[in-house]
Write an enzyme that holds these catalytic residues in place. Structure first.
Site, PDB file in Angstrom:
ATOM      1  N   ASP A   1       0.820  -1.295  -0.027  1.00 50.25           N
ATOM      2  CA  ASP A   1      -0.021   0.007  -0.079  1.00 50.25           C
ATOM      3  C   ASP A   1       0.997   1.168   0.150  1.00 50.25           C
ATOM      4  O   ASP A   1       1.732   1.400   0.773  1.00 50.25           O
ATOM      5  CB  ASP A   1      -0.738   0.099   1.165  1.00 50.25           C
TER       6      ASP A   1
ATOM      7  N   GLY B   1      -2.029  -4.605  -2.127  1.00 47.73           N
ATOM      8  CA  GLY B   1      -2.242  -3.444  -1.943  1.00 47.73           C
ATOM      9  C   GLY B   1      -3.386  -2.689  -0.945  1.00 47.73           C
ATOM     10  O   GLY B   1      -3.556  -3.379  -0.011  1.00 47.73           O
ATOM     11  N   HIS B   2      -3.784  -1.718  -1.346  1.00 45.33           N
ATOM     12  CA  HIS B   2      -4.767  -0.868  -0.196  1.00 45.33           C
ATOM     13  C   HIS B   2      -5.989  -1.517   0.166  1.00 45.33           C
ATOM     14  O   HIS B   2      -6.304  -1.684   1.191  1.00 45.33           O
ATOM     15  CB  HIS B   2      -4.966   0.495  -0.823  1.00 45.33           C
ATOM     16  N   PHE B   3      -6.532  -2.184  -1.018  1.00 47.82           N
ATOM     17  CA  PHE B   3      -7.626  -2.785  -0.784  1.00 47.82           C
ATOM     18  C   PHE B   3      -7.641  -4.307  -0.694  1.00 47.82           C
ATOM     19  O   PHE B   3      -7.743  -4.902  -1.793  1.00 47.82           O
ATOM     20  CB  PHE B   3      -8.797  -2.495  -1.797  1.00 47.82           C
TER      21      PHE B   3
END
Length: 290
Positions: free
Chosen positions: A239, A265-267
Site C-alpha cells: 500500500d 495493496g490498499h484494498f
C-alpha cells in the site's frame, strides 16, 4: 441461513444510514467500517464468509454508498461528526459490545468511537487503517496536509485529483501482483457514487479535515496502551497510502498485536479476501471474551 446478507436502513439522528447485516443476532458482533472512496460494498464477500459464526454489521458512512448524502450546507462533514453518528448508529441497533474491523477512513472513525467508549470494543481488526505516523508516505500525504493546513484553490486542486476515475482505479490496483484478481466493478462503482451532485464537495471537506485524525494519533495510542485491546493487523504490504510500517507500529503500544503483511495493496480484501477471512475468524475465535 445465517450467511444470507440483509440490506437495511436505520434512521439515526434524522439521517438514513444504509447497512448490510448477516449472521445470528446472538453471535459475537463485528462492526465493519469502510474507507475512502468505497462503502460497505468493500465487505460484500467478507460478510458471508464470516456470517456462520458472527453477526456482521456494515454501515455506509454518511455521504457514502447508499446512506443519505446531505449537502455540506446541511451537515458538517468532519471525522468527529461521522464518529458520533456511527456511535449513535450502534446505539440505535442496540450494539453494546462489539469487535471492529476498520480500513482507511473507517480507522479514525473507529478510533474515535473506541476512545470515547473503550468498554464497548472487544477486539480490533485493522486492514490498512493507520494510528501512527509510521507508514504515512510523505509524497502521497503532502497535498492533503497542505490542504488541511491552508485550504485554498491552489491547495485544493491536487486533492481534487484523488476523485478521478484513474486515481480510484490506482487505489485498487497499485501493489497488487495480479491485477486480474481485482474486478473493475469496484472502482467504477465507487466513481459513480462520487459523481453524484454535491459529493465532491463532501469529499473535499473530509480531506481537509483529515489532519485532525493525525493530530489525535497520540490519544489513540494512549487508548491502545490503556485498554490492551486485542488487535489484528491484516495489511496490504504494498500500500502506498498506509505502508507496512503503519501495521508493525501497533506493537509499540500493543505488544501482543498480531501482524500479517500480505503481498497486495490498499484494498487487500479484493485479492486476499479468503485469507483475511481465515485470519479474522481465527483471531476472534481466540481473542474475544468468553
Amino acid at each position: 441461513m445465517n450467511e444470507m446478507v440483509h440490506y437495511r436502513t436505520a434512521v439515526v439522528r434524522g439521517q438514513e444510514i444504509f447497512y448490510r447485516e448477516a449472521g445470528n443476532p446472538d453471535a459475537p458482533i463485528l462492526l465493519l467500517l469502510h474507507g475512502y472512496p468505497t462503502s460497505s460494498h468493500m465487505f460484500r464477500d467478507l460478510i458471508p464468509r464470516l456470517a456462520a459464526r458472527y453477526r456482521l454489521v456494515a454501515p455506509d458512512h454518511l455521504g457514502f454508498g447508499y446512506s443519505a448524502m446531505p449537502s455540506v450546507d446541511d451537515f458538517d462533514y468532519t471525522f468527529a461528526n461521522l464518529a458520533e453518528l456511527t456511535t449513535a448508529f450502534t446505539e440505535r441497533l442496540g450494539l453494546s459490545r462489539f469487535a471492529m474491523y476498520v480500513q482507511d477512513y473507517g480507522a479514525p472513525i473507529g478510533w474515535r468511537l473506541a476512545t470515547a467508549h473503550p468498554e464497548r470494543v472487544t477486539a480490533i481488526v485493522t486492514q490498512n487503517g493507520n494510528a501512527y505516523l509510521d507508514g504515512l508516505d510523505e509524497d502521497f500525504w503532502a497535498p492533503i496536509r497542505a490542504y488541511g493546513t491552508d485550504p485554498s484553490p491552489a491547495t485544493e486542486a491536487p486533492v481534487r485529483q484523488f476523485q478521478t476515475l484513474e486515481a480510484i482505479r490506482r487505489q485498487y490496483t497499485h501493489g497488487v501482483p495480479d491485477e486480474t484478481l481485482v474486478s473493475p466493478d469496484t472502482w467504477h462503482h465507487d466513481f459513480a457514487l462520487l459523481r453524484r451532485p454535491g459529493n465532491i464537495e463532501i469529499q473535499l471537506r473530509l480531506a481537509r479535515d483529515y489532519v485532525t485524525n493525525i493530530d489525535l494519533y497520540p490519544a489513540f495510542q494512549e487508548y491502545f496502551r490503556a485498554s490492551r485491546v486485542p488487535l489484528l493487523a491484516a495489511w496490504g504490504a504494498h500500500d502506498e497510502i498506509f505502508g507496512p510500517d503503519g501495521a508493525t507500529a501497533f506493537r509499540r503500544d500493543l505488544p501482543d498485536a498480531e501482524i500479517h503483511l500480505l503481498p497486495t495493496g490498499h484494498f487487500a480484501l479484493e485479492s486476499h479476501g479468503a485469507q483475511i477471512a481465515r485470519l479474522v475468524d481465527d483471531f476472534l475465535g481466540r481473542r474475544l471474551p468468553r
